[in-house]
Each structure stands twice: as structure tokens, then as C-alpha cells.
Enzyme design. Structure first.
Site, PDB file in Angstrom:
ATOM      1  N   CYS A  42      17.141   1.341 -39.766  1.00 26.86           N
ATOM      2  CA  CYS A  42      16.395   2.473 -39.657  1.00 26.86           C
ATOM      3  C   CYS A  42      17.013   3.071 -38.345  1.00 26.86           C
ATOM      4  O   CYS A  42      17.232   2.645 -37.246  1.00 26.86           O
ATOM      5  CB  CYS A  42      15.200   2.068 -39.402  1.00 26.86           C
ATOM      6  SG  CYS A  42      14.080   3.473 -38.759  1.00 26.86           S
ATOM      7  N   HIS A  80      11.015   3.114 -47.938  1.00 31.45           N
ATOM      8  CA  HIS A  80      11.338   2.862 -46.367  1.00 31.45           C
ATOM      9  C   HIS A  80      10.490   3.895 -45.806  1.00 31.45           C
ATOM     10  O   HIS A  80       9.927   3.979 -44.979  1.00 31.45           O
ATOM     11  CB  HIS A  80      12.717   2.737 -46.095  1.00 31.45           C
ATOM     12  CG  HIS A  80      13.135   2.516 -44.799  1.00 31.45           C
ATOM     13  ND1 HIS A  80      13.581   1.548 -44.154  1.00 31.45           N
ATOM     14  CD2 HIS A  80      13.082   3.700 -43.833  1.00 31.45           C
ATOM     15  CE1 HIS A  80      13.779   1.995 -42.966  1.00 31.45           C
ATOM     16  NE2 HIS A  80      13.494   3.123 -42.536  1.00 31.45           N
ATOM     17  N   GLU A  81      10.898   5.366 -46.320  1.00 38.56           N
ATOM     18  CA  GLU A  81      10.594   6.467 -45.899  1.00 38.56           C
ATOM     19  C   GLU A  81       9.030   6.909 -46.022  1.00 38.56           C
ATOM     20  O   GLU A  81       8.209   7.112 -45.008  1.00 38.56           O
ATOM     21  CB  GLU A  81      11.281   7.806 -46.149  1.00 38.56           C
ATOM     22  CG  GLU A  81      12.690   7.551 -45.909  1.00 38.56           C
ATOM     23  CD  GLU A  81      12.970   7.538 -44.635  1.00 38.56           C
ATOM     24  OE1 GLU A  81      12.408   8.003 -43.540  1.00 38.56           O
ATOM     25  OE2 GLU A  81      14.083   6.737 -44.398  1.00 38.56           O
TER      26      GLU A  81
END
Ligand code: NI
Length: 183
Positions: free
Chosen positions: A111, A154-155
Site C-alpha cells: 500500500c 483493498h481500495e
């Protein structure tokens, strides 16, 4: 291409742990410009010439909250084998359905807001179907799989104030690995 100047916040900023709010349309020109800049930034970060010259970490996804803005917007840029890039603008996403099959990134997820080594794996659905809006406020439905599905999950987590590190069991960072497929 010029590398856009954007300031990506580190995980120590509290805002990264907050929930983002639904977006109302139409978007301002400022928002449209920022979304385009985010995609250009990710594309540059995946091209060696730029990443070396400007010391960029390669990233596939970026959420608005990482720039300090609590709006439910993210972008994903995926490099294809032919050297071109698939780009996704995802606003107010809802996951409609997901596969039972779970996958994980073998080398560990990354990230742009987490600037440290993290041990462990994050369970993700291999395929998801998502409803969202594009920059012009048009609703669309998309099915994504494999690494793009992981990037979306993830987003979407970012929009809820969740970082990938929060999904790793600290006492057993490779928990359940035998029930998932590595990608
Ligand atoms: Ni992230």
C-alpha cells in the site's frame, strides 16, 4: 507524461482510519482533475523509467482518503501484458456478489500509505461483482478477478478506513493459507 504532484498520506495519519462519505454528482472540475492525476501517477509508478527517475513506489490502486479526502472514490491502474494500461475509476462502489474461492498475494500486499515491511497474507475473494459510478455519474456494473479483484477489495477497504495490515492476524499472519490460492 508528467508525473503529477500528489501527496500520499502515511498510515500514521488518523484520517486513513476513518470512513469516507458517499459522493454526490456532478463532480467538480477539481475532482475530475485529481482523479486523472491519480491515474497518471499510478501509471508512471509502474513504468521503470519514471519510477527510477522520481523514486516512485509502484502502485496499482489509490483511494481519495490517501490524499486526505474522505470521499468514496478510488482508481486502479493495471498493466497488461502488451504494455498498455487498464484504468478504472470507481465511485460509491457496492459489492454485489463475490466468489467463495479465496486468494492472496504470495509476496504480501502493499500500500502506498504503508511504508514498512509487513509479514502475512490478506484473504481476498478471487472474483467480485461491483456496482459503481464513473466520473460522469453513470452507473455501471463490473466483474473483476485475480489481481484486479484484490486491488478493488483493498481500495474498498480504504473507503471504510481499513488498511490491509488490519486484516492480517498478528498472532498468526499466515492463518488459513492452506484454504486459499496464491497469486
Ligand atoms: Ni492501499
Amino acid at each position: 507524461m508528467k508525473v503529477p504532484k500528489i501527496n500520499i498520506l502515511d498510515e500514521k495519519h488518523r484520517i486513513l482510519h476513518q470512513k469516507s462519505e458517499e459522493v454526490k454528482f456532478p463532480l467538480s472540475d477539481e475532482d475530475k482533475k485529481l482523479i486523472t492525476d491519480m491515474m497518471d501517477y499510478l501509471e508512471c509508478s509502474q513504468i521503470e523509467e519514471y519510477s527510477e527517475k522520481y523514486n516512485l513506489r509502484a502502485g496499482m490502486g489509490l483511494a481519495y482518503v490517501q490524499l486526505g479526502k474522505l470521499k468514496r472514490i478510488f482508481v486502479v491502474v493495471n498493466a497488461k501484458d502488451d504494455g498498455s494500461f487498464e484504468k478504472y475509476v470507481v465511485i460509491n462502489p457496492k459489492i454485489l456478489s463475490f466468489s467463495e474461492e479465496m486468494i492472496y498475494v504470495g509476496e504480501g500486499e502493499g500500500c502506498l500509505s504503508v511504508n514498512r515491511e509487513v509479514e502475512g497474507i490478506v484473504p481476498r475473494h478471487a472474483r467480485i461483482k461491483v456496482k459503481a459510478y464513473d466520473m460522469d455519474g453513470n452507473e455501471y456494473t463490473i466483474r473483476v478477478r485475480e489481481e484486479v479483484a484484490i486491488a478493488f477489495q483493498h481500495e474498498i477497504d480504504h473507503l471504510d478506513g481499513i488498511l490491509f495490515v488490519d486484516r492480517i492476524n498478528k498472532n498468526n499472519p499466515f492463518e488459513n493459507i492452506e484454504n486459499m490460492r496464491e497469486i
